[in-house]
Design an enzyme around this catalytic site. Structure first.
Site, mmCIF file in Angstrom:
data_model
loop_
_atom_site.group_PDB
_atom_site.id
_atom_site.type_symbol
_atom_site.label_atom_id
_atom_site.label_comp_id
_atom_site.label_asym_id
_atom_site.label_seq_id
_atom_site.Cartn_x
_atom_site.Cartn_y
_atom_site.Cartn_z
ATOM 1 N N MET A 20 12.430 -3.119 -60.838
ATOM 2 C CA MET A 20 11.661 -2.045 -60.187
ATOM 3 C C MET A 20 10.144 -1.930 -60.675
ATOM 4 S SD MET A 20 12.149 1.912 -59.720
ATOM 5 C CE MET A 20 11.753 2.462 -61.443
ATOM 6 N N ASP A 22 5.952 -0.484 -59.653
ATOM 7 C CA ASP A 22 5.395 0.549 -59.183
ATOM 8 C C ASP A 22 6.035 1.524 -58.175
ATOM 9 O OD1 ASP A 22 3.491 -1.378 -59.771
ATOM 10 O OD2 ASP A 22 2.304 -1.271 -58.161
ATOM 11 N N GLU A 198 -6.045 -2.525 -59.765
ATOM 12 C CA GLU A 198 -4.866 -2.263 -59.041
ATOM 13 C C GLU A 198 -4.585 -0.747 -58.745
ATOM 14 O OE1 GLU A 198 -2.088 -6.225 -60.056
ATOM 15 O OE2 GLU A 198 -1.776 -4.307 -61.305
HETATM 16 C C1 FRU Z 1 0.683 -3.476 -59.844
HETATM 17 C C2 FRU Z 1 0.956 -4.232 -58.951
HETATM 18 C C3 FRU Z 1 0.365 -3.892 -57.399
HETATM 19 C C4 FRU Z 1 1.103 -4.917 -56.409
HETATM 20 C C5 FRU Z 1 2.445 -4.723 -57.062
HETATM 21 C C6 FRU Z 1 3.419 -5.878 -56.528
HETATM 22 O O1 FRU Z 1 1.791 -3.183 -60.726
HETATM 23 O O2 FRU Z 1 0.507 -5.579 -59.121
HETATM 24 O O3 FRU Z 1 -1.187 -4.355 -57.359
HETATM 25 O O4 FRU Z 1 0.903 -4.235 -55.151
HETATM 26 O O5 FRU Z 1 2.502 -4.567 -58.328
HETATM 27 O O6 FRU Z 1 4.652 -5.543 -56.970
#
Ligand code: FRU
Length: 479
Positions: A20, A22, A198
């Site tokens: 797991m 974000d 991000e």
């Molecule tokens: C941040 C990230 C986001 C992306 C996701 C992919 O941790 O890199 O930018 O959407 O994780 O799991």
């Protein structure tokens, strides 16, 4: 007997199995807190990303649900991070009060897609016309084009989406959640740029609790380039007029100075509270942490506020008040004089490593709080007066060799000159969260001890008078 594995968090959310990262689509609706999350469908490593799902009625106890959104027939790839809103007035036409989620599709390039639920988040339908924001091969848009966070902007009567685009944030607007117009860009030459931007989040909060004086906050996660290495989340404070975000303060500010709070964003559809949850890991080593059959956990939910210190507005964090529900056996002591070393009464053994610890003092003096076991493993949290820094040291905190540089001491500035100081620590089986000076300095670190930490000593060579000291057990949230 689930959630009994070695290093399994006991009062922080983690999935039963698999990787797991974000938190996604956090939305409060009809008495339920939804927590969606980046979840690997099959494995304990990052790969086949979909949206996992859990529901809580109190932000404390969570029930894992079937997968919410998974890659399938639409050939748009994986389901990356995003957000969800309650469409009260049926602006999208899926029905009043439907939940509408936005996520990044990954194939052939990163683009923004939508899904909706008309059964309180239990099942989700992908919108037929996905993607709603395109990024076609040959477009000038980079492939770092992701993490849509949508909110309702009352003043302009529009939905606003914040998007992370490599080295800046873009704001897009919509009346119907389906057609989006780019409004502006923010950040190319502002803030920290030692990594890719991000997971943005834009929201408004009162300054010092004064609802007549509000500011907009923009959270931006960045990987790498964090203050103690790897990934971390910075924030900006400014104004937002429905089109442009303009900053009111310069300087780089971090939501959390520890290594293990990333991609955190706030709940949607909360009336008065900004509640954030972050991923308690770091891209630098997330794939190697020694846990199975799952990897990854979340911070304890935190209430965010704005506080002025010497004319600068800072973002502060505190554990949500719901924590009280699981706090037990509180012991309080007044005027504890620590000169050399002071051991807390042995009853903390019975807390089995799940501990709330708080101290307050009218003295700014060096001290450390050492949590240890009889194998010589320890986690040390402290304040270095000379450097005016808080720190967490996990050098001797059990397993560290899965990643070079994991076993380190991390530092964070003290941000006030106030003569009063307080520290709150939340200890779980594999994490410590530090909230200092009323939430001004935050640090979150994970660790992997081989035996429960069952002893606390407070140390101060110069001598520290602790005016108020409290410690409590924290109940396990899994039944
Ligand atoms: C941040 C990230 C986001 C992306 C996701 C992919 O941790 O890199 O930018 O959407 O994780 O799991």
């Amino acid at each position: 007997n689930i959630y009994q594995e070695e290093h399994r968090p006991q009062f922080h959310y983690s999935p039963q199995k698999n990787w797991m990262n974000d938190p996604n689509g956090m939305v409060y609706f009809d008495g339920e807190y939804h927590l969606f999350y980046q979840h690997d469908n099959y494995e304990n490593v990052f790969g086949n990303m979909s949206w996992g799902h859990a529901i809580s009625r109190d932000l404390i106890h969570w029930q894992e649900q079937p997968k919410a959104i998974v890659p399938d027939s639409d050939s748009l790839g994986m389901i990356f991070s995003g957000s969800a809103v309650v469409d009260k007035n049926n602006s999208a036409g899926f029905g009043a009060n439907s939940l509408v989620a936005f996520y990044t599709s990954t194939s052939p390039k990163q683009q923004q897609s939508m899904a909706y639920s008309t059964d309180k988040g239990r099942t989700w339908t992908k919108y037929k016309e996905n993607p709603v924001i395109k990024n076609e091969v040959g477009d000038q848009i980079p492939d770092d084009f992701r993490d849509p966070k949508v909110m309702w902007h009352k003043e302009s009567q529009k939905w606003i989406m914040s998007l992370a685009v490599k080295d800046h944030v873009e704001f897009w607007s919509s009346k119907n959640l389906k057609e989006w117009t780019k409004e502006s860009e923010f950040g190319q030459a502002i803030g920290s740029h030692d990594g890719v931007w991000e997971c943005p989040d834009l929201f408004e909060l009162p300054v010092d609790g004064n609802t007549n004086n509000k500011r907009w906050i923009l959270l931006v996660s960045m990987n790498p380039g964090g203050p103690n290495g790897g990934s971390a989340t910075q924030y900006f404070i400014g104004n937002f007029d429905g089109k442009y975000f303009t900053i009111l303060q310069t300087g780089i500010r971090w939501v959390d100075y520890g290594t293990d709070n990333y991609a955190g964003v706030t709940y949607s559809n909360m009336e008065n509270r900004a509640i954030a949850i972050g991923w308690m890991s770091n891209w630098q080593y997330a794939g190697k942490v020694p846990t199975q059959p799952w990897r990854g956990a979340y911070t304890f939910p935190r209430k965010l506020s704005l506080k002025t210190v010497d004319n600068i507005i800072f973002l502060t964090s505190a554990p949500v008040k719901e924590l009280d529900k699981i706090v037990t056996n509180t012991r309080s002591m007044q005027n504890v004089d620590v000169k050399g070393s002071y051991d807390l009464p042995a009853d903390i053994k019975s807390f089995k490593g799940k501990l709330l610890f708080q101290l307050a003092s009218e003295q700014i003096e060096e001290y450390s709080i050492v949590l240890s076991n009889d194998r010589g493993e320890e986690v040390v949290v402290g304040f270095d007066k000379q450097a005016n820094q808080y720190y967490i040291d996990r050098t001797k905190a059990g397993k560290t060799d899965f990643e070079k540089g994991f076993g380190k001491r991390h530092i964070a500035p003290r941000l006030t000159k106030d003569n009063h100081t307080d520290v709150t620590l939340l200890f779980d089986a594999a994490s410590v969260e530090l909230f200092a000076d009323n939430g001004l300095t935050i640090m979150t670190d994970i660790f992997f001890v081989n035996k429960t930490l069952s002893k606390i000593s407070i140390k101060s060579a110069n001598g520290l008078n602790i005016k108020e000291l409290n410690y409590s057990g924290i109940e396990r949230i899994w039944k």
